[in-house]
Every structure is written in C-alpha cells, then in structure tokens.
Enzyme design. Structure first.
Site, PDB file in Angstrom:
ATOM      1  N   ASN A 151      23.261  12.004  29.910  1.00 38.34           N
ATOM      2  CA  ASN A 151      22.657  10.750  30.707  1.00 38.34           C
ATOM      3  C   ASN A 151      21.192  10.641  30.122  1.00 38.34           C
ATOM      4  OD1 ASN A 151      23.024  13.052  32.727  1.00 38.34           O
ATOM      5  ND2 ASN A 151      21.486  11.764  33.922  1.00 38.34           N
ATOM      6  N   ASP A 152      20.190  10.733  31.067  1.00 42.00           N
ATOM      7  CA  ASP A 152      18.691  10.133  30.494  1.00 42.00           C
ATOM      8  C   ASP A 152      18.175  10.730  29.415  1.00 42.00           C
ATOM      9  OD1 ASP A 152      19.294   9.664  33.448  1.00 42.00           O
ATOM     10  OD2 ASP A 152      17.947  10.876  34.078  1.00 42.00           O
TER      11      ASP A 152
HETATM   12  C1  FRU Z   1      18.715   9.794  36.629  1.00 39.76           C
HETATM   13  C2  FRU Z   1      18.872  11.055  37.300  1.00 39.76           C
HETATM   14  C3  FRU Z   1      17.470  11.678  37.375  1.00 39.76           C
HETATM   15  C4  FRU Z   1      17.921  13.270  37.383  1.00 39.76           C
HETATM   16  C5  FRU Z   1      19.028  13.309  36.374  1.00 39.76           C
HETATM   17  C6  FRU Z   1      20.079  14.383  36.462  1.00 39.76           C
HETATM   18  O1  FRU Z   1      19.717   9.241  36.044  1.00 39.76           O
HETATM   19  O2  FRU Z   1      19.668  11.195  38.541  1.00 39.76           O
HETATM   20  O3  FRU Z   1      16.646  11.418  38.294  1.00 39.76           O
HETATM   21  O4  FRU Z   1      16.844  14.166  36.907  1.00 39.76           O
HETATM   22  O5  FRU Z   1      19.365  12.150  36.431  1.00 39.76           O
HETATM   23  O6  FRU Z   1      20.915  14.656  35.454  1.00 39.76           O
END
Ligand code: FRU
Length: 482
Positions: free
Chosen positions: A23-24
C-alpha cells in the site's frame, strides 16, 4: 494457466512489488542521484498483513531496482507509514565521520491486539549510515510516545530552515498535529490543523505531507499540506486532498476558506500521496498508491497486489479557479513524443480512431477542440471496461468516467469497484490531455495537469486505445503518442 493470464495485469510503466501486498509510498528521499521509494509491504501474502517497509531505487523515476525490505516488524510493532529525510548537519548526532550523509526514517510503530483493544501507535526512528540502503532502528524508540490517541500515525518530518527546528506533522484522528524538536528526541506540540477544514468522514485523516513551494513566475512561497481521506473522496472511498497556505514552523494557516476542497486527483485510485524530500533542484514530485481501501484487498491480481501511480512533478500556479497544484510527467522520464498521422484532422460524429491495436502501455499527449455540444468517448482499453465521455457545453467541459467490472474478482470487489464519476472542467476552448495507459490502469492529466483522474480497470481482453466522436465534431488539434 488461468493464474498466469491474471498476472498479465502487472503494469510495465508503474511500480509494483516483486510479490505480495503493497500500500502507501513511504520514506521518499533523493540521495546520491537516486530516488528511494519505500512502501507499506507484506511480502508473504497478497492481502494486507504485518507491515514491513519494502524498498526500491531509481535514477529516472521509471526503472526501479528492487531491494530487500528496509524495516521489518518486531516486538515493538509493525512498521506503518512515514517519511525519510537526509540529516545534512548530523543534528541527530547519529552520523559522526560517516562517508555518506546520514538518512533518517520516521515511521509509526503499531502494536495490534487481538483481544479487541485498540492498537497502540507511536512514532519511531530508524537511521541509515550508507546512504539509505541498510537501516537500524533506534534502540530508544519510540521518539514520540502516544499522547492517548486512537489514531496517531504516519509522521512526515521536515527540517524547517527559518525556525531551525525539525517539524513533524502526524495524523491525530480527524486532524493533523504539528510537533517540533531540536534534537529529534524531545518533541513539543505546537498546533493542530483540520478539524473543520476540507473533507472528513467517520475515519481518521491519514498520511500527511507538508512542503514549501514557490508560486510559478514569482518569488512568493506557499506551503502545501496533503492529507488522505478514507471514505469521502471525490470519486468515493479513499482519495487525497491538499491545502495551500502558510506554515511558520508552528502552525499551518489555510489560504482558502475552510469549505474549499482541493483534490490531487479526481479518480478512484490515487491515495496516500507523498513527495520526495531533498531533491536538489527543489522540485516537488509526488507518487501515490494506485488503489482504494474500498476494494484494494480484493482486486483480481494474484502474485502481487497494488501498483504505484506514475510519479508526478508538481508546480503551484494561479489558475482561473485560484491557486492550484498542476501535475505533469517528470522530465526524468525523457519521453519522446511522436506526432500521430491523424494530428490536425477532425473526428466527426460516428467516427472512431484507434491509436493502437494491442495496447500494453503508453502515453497519449493531445489537445482537442470540441464544437459546442460535441461528445468524445475515450476508451483507454478499447472496450467498455473503463470509458471517459467528454462533452462540451457553453459552460465548459464535462467528464463522466464509467467503469464496469470486466473480470471476476472477490465478492467485495464485485460490489464496490464499478462506478460513474462526474467532473466539471471550467470554461476553456481547448481540452488538453495527457493519458498514461498501462495494463490495468489509466491516468488522465487534464488541462495542463490541473485535473488528474486515475482509475484501475481489470480486463484481460485489452484491444487498444480508441477515440470515438459520439456527437458533433472534435478537432484533434495536436495528437502525440509515446
Ligand atoms: C493508509 C494507512 C496508514 C497506515 C498504513 C498501514 O493507507 O492506513 O494510515 O500507516 O496504511 O498500512
């Protein structure tokens, strides 16, 4: 065989993890002529799991070299999102006499409980003595304990030159908190921002970014604050909004009214955007996770799940609507545009133009002039899995995005993925478009990148990029293809 077919969705010009879940984007930092990209990573399955920081580097923001995960979970928690910065002056005291400038990574250590209690989130530090390649976590973590908040995460840390402090901006529920420190150890809270500003839903804001940026063609400097919303983006679900204002080292003040909502992207798949720090020419380049929490865990890919957007160079401009960030493809990509033979001709009602027969990935760069009342269908995949209908009225251009489920997937994906999204573009004679198409995504940068629209689409029967004039006539004033 079926499984193999599904991996055909793996993009060719977008970053994907070698295998597993992503993800991010995290810890974006430029050092020794390379862009480092860290990311939320679970290498052992294609669904979200205990978070690592995956790692890759690139000299041109396009060709990425995969590296071993930089941070892995331990008994102090998973490694949630955060940022990285070069410690040029060794303010941290961690880098005496090192040949490489030290790099600091700030992340949220998150301890999850399986007995129904809320997770514990606190800000932690890791450091690299070899220019960002290998990492150690600080023995004394956390550097900023949790002040009693359920959601306290995603630290973005910058060096604030004017006040000679490190500044951390971090999610605090429905707002962000600002902290400052001289030594990265003692942090003083200075302000909050956001409770009544911009867009909110029942979930916390996430992944803030904060940076100064000069207004194009002037000496005036503004500050931009980026935050993610999880359920109320323009297109529904996750999206990234930004605020333009001033930051004095302690608090952020919004240049616009509290109700003004600015989106980095109007599509359904552009979340948790971050920008690279320490870029030598001071430019701002962003990248975002090209998915949406509504269905991210369920999209029909197998060995890997989720891609990043194409990186975007951003500039701050005064437009007819006011101050806005405009995005373009980074110059590092060195795109060589070729003029399409149809450039300069017109497309009349009922006629189509196929730009490619077997479309895998590519960039279209065009300017169209619509007769009032005309309608153009843009089909990035040559079929109906994702189409954009652009029409022009007296008031301006209007874009409708239509997305249908083109491939089977898990039940939740079936329920949440399809969508129609509307967007009005202000009055303008021309429609300027850069479209980046890859195997499972389309990114449109419209009107010099003032309006960006990013959407995933999964259809194994891709048949090329196609333009169709549905009504009236559309002049293909300039049509380039890369
Ligand atoms: C955003 C999030 C963040 C967190 C991460 C966990 O997509 O929810 O706030 O740090 O992903 O994977």
């Amino acid at each position: 065989m079926h499984q193999l077919t599904k991996d055909l969705f793996r993009p060719t010009m977008h970053f994907t993890p070698p295998f597993g879940w992503m993800n991010d984007p995290n810890g974006l930092v430029y050092i020794n002529n390379e862009y480092h990209l860290f990311y939320q990573y679970y290498p052992y399955a294609n669904k979200w799991g205990p978070m690592h920081w995956g790692h890759a580097v690139s000299a041109d923001l396009r060709n990425w070299q995969h590296l071993p995960p930089a941070l892995v979970p331990d008994d102090k928690g998973m490694c949630f999102s955060g940022s990285a910065v070069v410690d040029w002056r060794n303010t941290s005291g961690l880098f005496d006499n090192e040949p490489q400038p030290g790099v600091l990574a700030f992340y949220t250590a998150c301890i999850a409980h399986d007995d129904g209690r809320d997770s514990e989130q606190m800000q932690s530090l890791a450091y690299s003595k070899d220019g960002g390649f290998s990492w150690n976590k600080l023995a004394d973590n956390p550097i900023l304990p949790n002040p009693g908040l359920k959601d306290f995460r995603d630290p973005k840390v910058i060096w604030h030159e004017q006040s000679q402090h490190w500044v951390m901006v971090v999610t605090e529920g429905q707002e962000v908190g600002f902290y400052r420190s001289k030594d990265l150890n003692q942090w003083e809270k200075t302000a909050n921002f956001g409770l009544n500003e911009g867009k909110h839903d029942e979930m916390p804001w996430e992944c803030p970014d904060l940076f100064p940026i000069q207004l194009e063609g002037s000496e005036i400097c503004y500050w931009v604050l980026i935050v993610g919303v999880q359920r109320c983006s323009h297109a529904g679900g996750s999206g990234t909004q930004y605020f333009i204002g001033q930051f004095d080292g302690e608090r952020f003040t919004n240049h616009h009214d509290a109700e003004t909502v600015l989106w980095l992207d109007y599509g359904r798949d552009y979340y948790a955007a971050q920008t690279w720090s320490d870029v030598t020419d001071g430019g701002r380049t962003s990248i975002a996770w090209m998915s949406n929490w509504l269905y991210a865990n369920d999209v029909p890919t197998q060995a890997w799940r989720s891609a990043m957007s194409v990186p975007r160079s951003m500039k701050l401009c005064k437009t007819d609507s006011g101050l806005r960030l405009l995005s373009e493809i980074p110059k590092e990509w060195g795109l060589e545009r070729q003029t399409h033979p149809a450039s300069g001709t017109s497309l009349n009602q009922g006629h189509s133009l196929k730009l490619s027969d077997s479309y895998q990935a590519g960039v279209v760069d065009a300017t169209f002039i619509f007769e009032i009342g005309s309608e153009l269908k843009i089909a990035p995949f040559g079929n109906e899995s994702l189409v954009y209908i652009v029409c022009r009225s007296e008031a301006g251009y209007h874009l409708t995005t239509k997305r249908v489920i083109a491939d089977e997937g898990e039940e939740n994906y079936q329920k949440t993925f399809a969508s129609d999204v509307m967007l009005d573009l202000p009055q303008n004679d021309e429609l300027n478009l850069v479209a980046l198409i890859d195997r499972c995504s389309s990114e449109l940068l419209l009107q010099q990148g003032e309006f960006c629209v990013t959407d995933l689409s999964f259809d194994s029967c891709v048949s090329g990029y196609e333009l169709t004039c549905i009504k009236g006539a559309v002049k293909l004033e300039r049509l380039n293809f890369c």
